[in-house]
Design an enzyme around this catalytic site. Structure first.
Site, short mmCIF file in Angstrom:
data_model
loop_
_atom_site.label_atom_id
_atom_site.label_comp_id
_atom_site.label_asym_id
_atom_site.label_seq_id
_atom_site.Cartn_x
_atom_site.Cartn_y
_atom_site.Cartn_z
CD GLU A 196 -7.35 -14.75 20.71
OE1 GLU A 196 -7.57 -15.58 19.79
OE2 GLU A 196 -8.19 -13.91 21.06
CG HIS B 49 -6.61 -17.13 16.73
ND1 HIS B 49 -7.95 -16.84 16.79
CD2 HIS B 49 -6.18 -16.69 15.53
CE1 HIS B 49 -8.30 -16.25 15.66
NE2 HIS B 49 -7.25 -16.16 14.88
CG ASP C 186 -9.90 -20.17 18.49
OD1 ASP C 186 -8.99 -19.65 17.82
OD2 ASP C 186 -10.92 -19.55 18.84
CG HIS D 84 -12.59 -18.03 14.22
ND1 HIS D 84 -12.21 -19.34 14.43
CD2 HIS D 84 -11.98 -17.30 15.18
CE1 HIS D 84 -11.41 -19.40 15.47
NE2 HIS D 84 -11.24 -18.18 15.95
#
Length: 175
Positions: free
Chosen positions: A152, A155, A82, A75
Site C-alpha cells: 500500500e 501505509h 495512512d 494501526h
C-alpha cells in the site's frame, strides 16, 4: 516526551519538510482500536463479490489472505498512519478509479484504500506522475523515520515504534 507522541512528532516533521515545497500531508487513518480491527476481519469473513471502487479484482473474503486487511493491524499500535500528499493550494488531481476519491491529493495512480495490485508502492507501469509522487511520499516519510508497507503506497509505520509488540483497544471518542 511520552512514547505515544513519537509518531505524531515524526509526522509533524514530515509535514514541515514538505511544506517548504508548497505541499501538505493528508492523513486518512492513524490509530485504530483493536475492536475495530476485529470488526473489519468479521466483515471480510461475510464474503461478497469484488467491489469496483474498493477491491475490484478480489473477493471480500480474500482481503486478509491477500494482505489488504490485517487481522492484527499495525494501526492498533499507535505508530502507523495512512497518508498522501496534496498541494497546499488544494489544486485537484484527476480522481482515481479505485479507492477514495474525495481528497485533493496528488496523483498516486490509485486512491487510498484501493485493495488492488496497482496500489503496491513499486507497481509498474503507472500513468502520469504517479510513480514520482509515490517516490516523493516514500522518501519524505522515510526521512521522517517511517517505513512503507510495500502493498500500500499510503501505509507507513514509525521505524522505532515504542509498542511494536502491543495492540491497544481504547475507544476513540469526541470530548
Amino acid at each position: 516526551m511520552h512514547p505515544h507522541q513519537q509518531a505524531a512528532v515524526a509526522l509533524s516533521g514530515v509535514q514541515k519538510a514538505i511544506a517548504a515545497d508548497g505541499l501538505t500531508l493528508v492523513v486518512f487513518d492513524c490509530y485504530r482500536p483493536a475492536r475495530a480491527v476485529s470488526d473489519m476481519g468479521e466483515w471480510t469473513r461475510q464474503g461478497g463479490p469484488p467491489d469496483p471502487q474498493w477491491y475490484p479484482k478480489v473477493r471480500r473474503n480474500d482481503l486478509i489472505a491477500k494482505g489488504y486487511v490485517g487481522e492484527l493491524s499495525t494501526h492498533s499500535r499507535g505508530s502507523t498512519v495512512d497518508v498522501a500528499i496534496a498541494r497546499a493550494d488544494r489544486k485537484s488531481a484527476p480522481k482515481p478509479a479505485c479507492g477514495a476519491a474525495d481528497a485533493d491529493t496528488l496523483d498516486f495512480g490509485t486512491g487510498f484504500d484501493c485493495f488492488d495490485p496497482a496500489s503496491e508502492t513499486a507497481h509498474h507501469p503507472l500513468a502520469g506522475e504517479a510513480t514520482a509522487n509515490r517516490k516523493r511520499l516514500v522518501d519524505a516519510m522515510r526521512t521522517g523515520g517511517f517505513r512503507n508497507y510495500a502493498r500500500e503506497w499510503w501505509h507507513f509505520t514509525l521505524e522505532n515504534e515504542p509498542f511494536a509488540k502491543q495492540r491497544f483497544d481504547f475507544p476513540v471518542a469526541a470530548e
